[in-house]
Design a protein around this motif. Structure first.
Motif, PDB file in Angstrom:
ATOM      1  N   VAL A 164       0.837  -1.201   0.000  1.00 43.25           N
ATOM      2  CA  VAL A 164       0.000   0.000   0.000  1.00 43.25           C
ATOM      3  C   VAL A 164       0.872   1.251   0.000  1.00 43.25           C
ATOM      4  CG1 VAL A 164      -1.714   1.314   1.323  1.00 43.25           C
ATOM      5  CG2 VAL A 164      -1.942  -1.168   1.104  1.00 43.25           C
ATOM      6  N   ASP A 165       1.943   1.252   0.799  1.00 40.26           N
ATOM      7  CA  ASP A 165       2.846   2.411   0.822  1.00 40.26           C
ATOM      8  C   ASP A 165       3.490   2.634  -0.540  1.00 40.26           C
ATOM      9  OD1 ASP A 165       2.261   2.833   3.458  1.00 40.26           O
ATOM     10  OD2 ASP A 165       4.083   1.899   4.241  1.00 40.26           O
ATOM     11  N   ARG A 166       3.815   1.519  -1.215  1.00 40.02           N
ATOM     12  CA  ARG A 166       4.436   1.659  -2.534  1.00 40.02           C
ATOM     13  C   ARG A 166       3.472   2.326  -3.517  1.00 40.02           C
ATOM     14  NH1 ARG A 166       4.211  -0.490  -7.275  1.00 40.02           N
ATOM     15  NH2 ARG A 166       2.585  -1.958  -6.677  1.00 40.02           N
ATOM     16  N   ARG A 167       2.205   1.956  -3.412  1.00 42.15           N
ATOM     17  CA  ARG A 167       1.217   2.540  -4.315  1.00 42.15           C
ATOM     18  C   ARG A 167       0.895   3.992  -3.962  1.00 42.15           C
ATOM     19  NH1 ARG A 167      -3.462  -2.167  -4.782  1.00 42.15           N
ATOM     20  NH2 ARG A 167      -2.074  -3.934  -5.236  1.00 42.15           N
ATOM     21  N   HIS A 168       0.907   4.292  -2.696  1.00 45.00           N
ATOM     22  CA  HIS A 168       0.487   5.613  -2.237  1.00 45.00           C
ATOM     23  C   HIS A 168       1.537   6.182  -1.279  1.00 45.00           C
ATOM     24  CE1 HIS A 168      -3.429   4.575  -3.932  1.00 45.00           C
ATOM     25  NE2 HIS A 168      -3.374   3.460  -3.227  1.00 45.00           N
ATOM     26  N   PRO A 169       2.636   6.671  -1.799  1.00 46.00           N
ATOM     27  CA  PRO A 169       3.650   7.254  -0.909  1.00 46.00           C
ATOM     28  C   PRO A 169       3.040   8.374  -0.071  1.00 46.00           C
ATOM     29  CG  PRO A 169       4.473   7.047  -3.160  1.00 46.00           C
ATOM     30  CD  PRO A 169       3.002   6.768  -3.215  1.00 46.00           C
ATOM     31  N   VAL A 170       3.293   8.328   1.213  1.00 42.42           N
ATOM     32  CA  VAL A 170       2.719   9.327   2.119  1.00 42.42           C
ATOM     33  C   VAL A 170       3.543  10.600   2.054  1.00 42.42           C
ATOM     34  CG1 VAL A 170       2.196   9.871   4.520  1.00 42.42           C
ATOM     35  CG2 VAL A 170       1.768   7.567   3.634  1.00 42.42           C
ATOM     36  N   GLN A 171       2.889  11.683   1.725  1.00 35.26           N
ATOM     37  CA  GLN A 171       3.535  13.000   1.701  1.00 35.26           C
ATOM     38  C   GLN A 171       2.809  13.884   2.712  1.00 35.26           C
ATOM     39  OE1 GLN A 171       3.427  14.361  -2.350  1.00 35.26           O
ATOM     40  NE2 GLN A 171       5.076  12.990  -2.994  1.00 35.26           N
ATOM     41  N   LEU A 172       3.449  14.099   3.828  1.00 35.97           N
ATOM     42  CA  LEU A 172       2.818  14.900   4.869  1.00 35.97           C
ATOM     43  C   LEU A 172       2.717  16.359   4.426  1.00 35.97           C
ATOM     44  CD1 LEU A 172       4.521  13.435   8.062  1.00 35.97           C
ATOM     45  CD2 LEU A 172       2.282  12.893   7.106  1.00 35.97           C
ATOM     46  N   PRO A 173       1.666  17.034   4.810  1.00 37.64           N
ATOM     47  CA  PRO A 173       1.496  18.445   4.415  1.00 37.64           C
ATOM     48  C   PRO A 173       2.555  19.326   5.067  1.00 37.64           C
ATOM     49  CG  PRO A 173      -0.108  17.829   6.083  1.00 37.64           C
ATOM     50  CD  PRO A 173       0.576  16.557   5.683  1.00 37.64           C
ATOM     51  N   PRO A 174       2.830  20.469   4.476  1.00 37.27           N
ATOM     52  CA  PRO A 174       3.809  21.374   5.081  1.00 37.27           C
ATOM     53  C   PRO A 174       3.331  21.852   6.451  1.00 37.27           C
ATOM     54  CG  PRO A 174       2.587  22.464   3.322  1.00 37.27           C
ATOM     55  CD  PRO A 174       2.247  21.008   3.247  1.00 37.27           C
ATOM     56  N   ASP A 187      -2.746  20.703  10.897  1.00 29.80           N
ATOM     57  CA  ASP A 187      -1.772  19.641  10.639  1.00 29.80           C
ATOM     58  C   ASP A 187      -2.331  18.289  11.045  1.00 29.80           C
ATOM     59  OD1 ASP A 187       0.056  21.386   9.633  1.00 29.80           O
ATOM     60  OD2 ASP A 187       1.299  21.474  11.447  1.00 29.80           O
ATOM     61  N   ALA A 188      -2.898  18.203  12.245  1.00 29.82           N
ATOM     62  CA  ALA A 188      -3.429  16.943  12.750  1.00 29.82           C
ATOM     63  C   ALA A 188      -4.543  16.410  11.858  1.00 29.82           C
ATOM     64  CB  ALA A 188      -3.927  17.107  14.190  1.00 29.82           C
ATOM     65  N   ALA A 189      -5.435  17.303  11.417  1.00 28.66           N
ATOM     66  CA  ALA A 189      -6.542  16.878  10.554  1.00 28.66           C
ATOM     67  C   ALA A 189      -6.026  16.375   9.214  1.00 28.66           C
ATOM     68  CB  ALA A 189      -7.513  18.040  10.355  1.00 28.66           C
ATOM     69  N   ALA A 190      -5.022  17.043   8.667  1.00 30.78           N
ATOM     70  CA  ALA A 190      -4.463  16.623   7.379  1.00 30.78           C
ATOM     71  C   ALA A 190      -3.781  15.268   7.492  1.00 30.78           C
ATOM     72  CB  ALA A 190      -3.484  17.677   6.874  1.00 30.78           C
ATOM     73  N   ILE A 191      -3.050  15.047   8.614  1.00 38.71           N
ATOM     74  CA  ILE A 191      -2.389  13.754   8.819  1.00 38.71           C
ATOM     75  C   ILE A 191      -3.422  12.649   8.977  1.00 38.71           C
ATOM     76  CG2 ILE A 191      -0.962  12.422  10.417  1.00 38.71           C
ATOM     77  CD1 ILE A 191       0.623  15.004  10.934  1.00 38.71           C
ATOM     78  N   ASP A 192      -4.491  12.910   9.736  1.00 36.64           N
ATOM     79  CA  ASP A 192      -5.542  11.911   9.911  1.00 36.64           C
ATOM     80  C   ASP A 192      -6.159  11.530   8.576  1.00 36.64           C
ATOM     81  OD1 ASP A 192      -5.189  11.807  12.615  1.00 36.64           O
ATOM     82  OD2 ASP A 192      -6.833  13.179  13.110  1.00 36.64           O
ATOM     83  N   GLU A 193      -6.378  12.510   7.732  1.00 40.67           N
ATOM     84  CA  GLU A 193      -6.970  12.219   6.423  1.00 40.67           C
ATOM     85  C   GLU A 193      -6.021  11.414   5.562  1.00 40.67           C
ATOM     86  OE1 GLU A 193      -8.840  14.589   2.546  1.00 40.67           O
ATOM     87  OE2 GLU A 193      -8.173  15.699   4.336  1.00 40.67           O
TER      88      GLU A 193
END
Length: 223
Positions: A164-174, A187-193
């Motif tokens: 799953v990580d390979r398909r969807h690399p996680v890019q945390l918001p600035p 930030d917390a809401a964006a990470i949760d999403e």
């Protein structure tokens, strides 16, 4: 003497009690041998254990390495029975029993539950051929991989997560820390999403499948 001949002899009333006991023991022996031939054809454990009931898997003599595979299958069934909305009474029966109940079902809700259980078994057989997570996961959609984690061993769960990580690399918001508390909440809401769990696979994904908890017995324990 085949089963029909035994039954005919019993029906005549001629055998005494000792003869009846011997006939019953012989029929039991033949039934167990037929089951063994299906679960362990040629001495090798069947690649797909989902057609067999809990009781059938528990009756068969197994070598230690085969016990591990049967134990893994039982663990997957236990996991299935604990899922919200699961029908535990549909997890343990054999595939033949499930098909029989499907043919007799008249209530639409019961038929749907039986079809969903058949689908679950087929999907598990595809995901875990020979009792192990498939080597190639590329053909399974994301929601199926997320669902498979419920049935996977620790090392298999890591493989599923890596796919799953390979398909969807996680890019945390600035970072938005410069905006104070409001920014931190953003930030917390964006990470949760971003890290939200995958949805369960849709019912009926694999169509109507071919229409499965006693402890497996090791060979040395039966002797």
């Amino acid at each position: 003497m085949d089963e029909q001949q035994l039954a005919d002899a019993i029906g005549t009333g001629m055998p005494d009690e000792r003869d009846l006991d011997r006939a019953a023991a012989e029929l039991d022996r033949r039934d167990e041998q037929a089951l063994l031939d299906r679960i362990r054809p040629g001495g090798q454990l069947a690649a797909d254990l989902t057609p067999f009931s809990d009781a059938e898997l528990g009756r068969v003599l197994l070598d230690d390495d085969q016990v591990l595979r049967v134990a893994a299958e039982m663990d997957r069934r236990d996991a299935a029975a604990r899922l919200p909305g699961a029908r535990a009474d549909l997890v343990g029966p054999s595939e033949a029993d499930l098909a029989h109940r499907t043919r007799l079902a008249t209530d639409p809700a019961e038929f749907a539950a039986l079809a969903a259980e058949a689908d679950r078994r087929q999907l598990l057989a595809e995901l875990f051929p020979d009792g192990r997570l498939a080597g190639d996961l590329s053909g399974f959609p994301d929601e199926v991989l997320g669902w498979a984690v419920l049935y996977a061993r620790a090392d298999e769960a890591e493989r599923l997560a890596a796919e799953v990580d390979r398909r969807h690399p996680v890019q945390l918001p600035p970072a938005a820390a410069e905006r104070g508390i409001e920014g931190q909440l953003d930030d917390a809401a964006a990470i949760d999403e971003t890290l939200a769990p995958l949805p369960a696979p849709r019912a009926g994904r694999v169509g109507m499948a071919r229409a499965r908890r006693t402890r497996p017995v090791r060979r040395h324990e039966r002797d």
